[in-house]
Design an enzyme around this catalytic site. Structure first.
Site, mmCIF file in Angstrom:
data_model
loop_
_atom_site.group_PDB
_atom_site.id
_atom_site.type_symbol
_atom_site.label_atom_id
_atom_site.label_comp_id
_atom_site.label_asym_id
_atom_site.label_seq_id
_atom_site.Cartn_x
_atom_site.Cartn_y
_atom_site.Cartn_z
ATOM 1 N N GLU A 8 -1.251 -22.569 -13.054
ATOM 2 C CA GLU A 8 -2.367 -23.045 -13.873
ATOM 3 C C GLU A 8 -3.699 -22.494 -13.356
ATOM 4 O O GLU A 8 -3.976 -22.531 -12.163
ATOM 5 C CB GLU A 8 -2.391 -24.573 -13.847
ATOM 6 N N LYS B 81 -4.212 -25.707 -23.835
ATOM 7 C CA LYS B 81 -3.740 -27.015 -23.388
ATOM 8 C C LYS B 81 -4.153 -28.112 -24.356
ATOM 9 O O LYS B 81 -5.305 -28.198 -24.772
ATOM 10 C CB LYS B 81 -4.269 -27.324 -21.982
ATOM 11 N N CYS C 220 0.277 -28.301 -16.482
ATOM 12 C CA CYS C 220 0.136 -29.485 -15.628
ATOM 13 C C CYS C 220 0.994 -30.632 -16.155
ATOM 14 O O CYS C 220 2.182 -30.467 -16.394
ATOM 15 C CB CYS C 220 -1.331 -29.869 -15.502
#
Length: 538
Positions: free
Chosen positions: A285, A355, A409
């Protein structure tokens, strides 16, 4: 005064001894501990609050609160470290934040206990009926209660490599957690029956053991169809172990971008020399500390990346930033935490994934979308744009399209998100994350197994790439490959075996609706208890 306070504390501790014991049993049976008390950890709490002809709802709630406070303190003590490192809070404030987290985050545990006892009093349920009522309420509430992230005891089966976790492709890990809670009610029932009828207790114990053996042995057998693969490729994960100070500086544009870029490019080229048969490199990430959109490839650090990997003829799947072409670049929400598939020169090989599930206070300010004024009052809180995922990235590997389902995540902790990736025809799940804020060893192991669980539920291999560990790969059959060390620079190659056009699992199709079964069971117990009580009235 001190003597009276000590006596009061001693009295309360004795009164709540069973609740304290349950807190210890649950807390020390969760990852990273072995699940030694998994099948009876809630038994002391439930035993104590259902005792007597007229058990107290108030006592049930506060006993449950003590249990959840203690288990949270044991299992999630790393919250204090994270508040100190990520939130830059003094240790005194960080510990206070942990105590608040312990006090309020898992209130569904005492709520289930109190409601169960209230139903016992209201409908004259038997003690055994109440035990199963509490277990079912607990199972229903733990998947609906608002928390930062969902956790439950189902994950411990995968963490301990107990084959019963293989049933997750049918009922999910939340369903496995419900079974564990039901087993806790059953174990408490057996204990109660030993006091009244050893013969009945023996029969219950035999059935209890038989069901457990079936779930474990049957899980090993249930895995067999997923041991067959028809495709494979090799991936190399780059774990650069970038420190928190460098990450913060890079994210705020105050330096370290050049250092981070050079580190990732150098490690990748070294890994390519060591593993020349690698088909895909995976970085974690926000590994690349700048924008990677095709129209922005002229930026300094993108040029640096292209120069550092000019001879690399393999694609890279990496976390980076994306800038909206529509919104004003100076607005916070114009920047996205993103996942890109690029070649060695940074050229985009497909549209990036942006995201979708943002981290509260870390990536967005709650309620700021409805009340923008909050952003002016709290300008130090990041406010990233929100993507429209789940969305798979298409990779053309030797003429064969492979769909890479990206999770950034803690999106990997959301079963619904991964079901959406399967709906988008994902062949492989890829989780990229940065666990550098959480210390060791508890959170990295917890986060890893909770993420790998999605691979079992969907029966898709899952690649996990982290900044500081733990990076690994799990195949669709549940076989876990090598694990990277924590807080070390590391590059490792994995063979990813999979089935092209793999079938959709029962859990992805309908298994997540098992809450309906739990609700019907709960309703049935209450109705049967109420009708039985009514029939006993003169």
């Amino acid at each position: 005064m001190m003597k009276k306070a000590a006596q009061l504390f001693k009295h309360k501790a004795y009164e709540l001894r069973w609740a304290l014991l349950s807190g210890i049993l649950v807390g020390t049976s969760y990852i990273p501990f072995p699940p030694w008390a998994l099948l009876f950890c809630y038994a002391p709490l439930w035993f104590s609050i259902t005792e007597g002809n007229s058990p107290s709802v108030k006592k049930a709630f506060w006993s449950g609160w003590v249990t959840q406070f203690l288990l949270t303190a044991i299992g999630f003590h790393w919250i204090a470290y994270t508040a100190h490192v990520f939130g830059a809070m003094p240790w005194s404030v960080s510990i206070a934040a942990l105590l608040l987290f312990c006090a309020f985050m898992h209130l569904y545990i005492p709520t289930a206990a109190a409601v169960g006892v209230w139903l016992q009093r209201r409908f004259q349920l038997s003690r055994i009926q109440t035990l199963f009522t509490i277990a079912l309420l607990h199972a229903l509430l733990e998947r609906t209660w608002p928390v930062i992230f969902d956790w439950h005891l189902g994950y411990t089966l995968l963490g301990a490599h107990i084959p019963a976790y293989q049933w997750a492709d049918v009922i999910g890990f939340a369903g496995l957690s419900a079974l564990i809670l039901i087993f806790n009610a059953w174990a408490t029932t057996i204990w109660l029956k030993f006091k009244t009828s050893r013969q009945q207790a023996g029969l219950h114990l035999a059935a209890f053991i038989a069901v457990i053996v079936f779930l474990i042995a049957g899980g090993a057998y249930h895995k067999a169809p997923w041991d067959h693969f028809d495709q494979e490729f090799k991936t190399t994960v780059i774990q650069a172990n970038i420190g928190n100070s460098d990450k913060i500086q890079a994210e705020q544009g105050r330096g370290a971008q050049e250092f981070i870029t050079r580190k990732f490019t150098a490690m990748t080229m070294d890994a390519f020399a060591k593993y020349p048969d690698t088909d895909l490199f995976v970085w974690p990430e926000t590994a690349f500390p700048d924008y990677l959109d095709q129209r922005l490839l002229g930026r300094k650090h993108t040029q640096m990346l292209a120069q550092g990997m000019a001879t690399l003829d393999r694609p890279i799947l990496t976390g980076a930033y994306s800038r909206s072409p529509v919104l004003d670049a100076h607005r916070d929400e114009a920047t996205f935490n993103a996942l890109f598939l690029i070649d060695g020169r940074g050229n985009n090989l497909d549209a990036p994934y942006l995201k979708t599930n943002l981290l509260a206070f870390g990536e967005y300010l709650p309620l700021s979308e409805k009340f923008p004024i909050l952003l002016k009052w709290l300008p130090f809180i990041s406010n990233f744009g929100r993507g429209k995922g789940p969305h798979a990235i298409s990779w053309n590997h030797k003429g064969e399209p492979i769909r890479l389902g990206g999770q950034i995540c803690y999106e990997g902790l959301d079963p619904q998100f991964s079901r959406g990736l399967i709906a988008d025809k994902s062949d492989i799940l890829v989780n990229v994350t940065n666990d550098s804020w959480f210390g060791q060893p508890s959170e990295p192991l917890q986060h890893m197994y909770m993420t790998l669980a999605r691979g079992i539920e969907t029966r898709r291999p899952l690649i996990r790439s982290t900044n500081t560990g733990i990076s690994t790969v799990i195949w669709a059959n549940g076989d876990l490959q090598q694990k990277s060390p924590l807080h070390q620079e590391w590059a490792g190659q994995f063979t990813v075996k999979y089935r092209k056009d793999a079938p959709v699992t029962a859990y992805v199709k309908w298994g997540h609706y098992d809450w309906i079964v739990l609700l019907l069971a709960l309703t049935g117990i209450v109705l049967i208890g109420a009708l039985h009580a009514r029939s006993r009235r003169p």
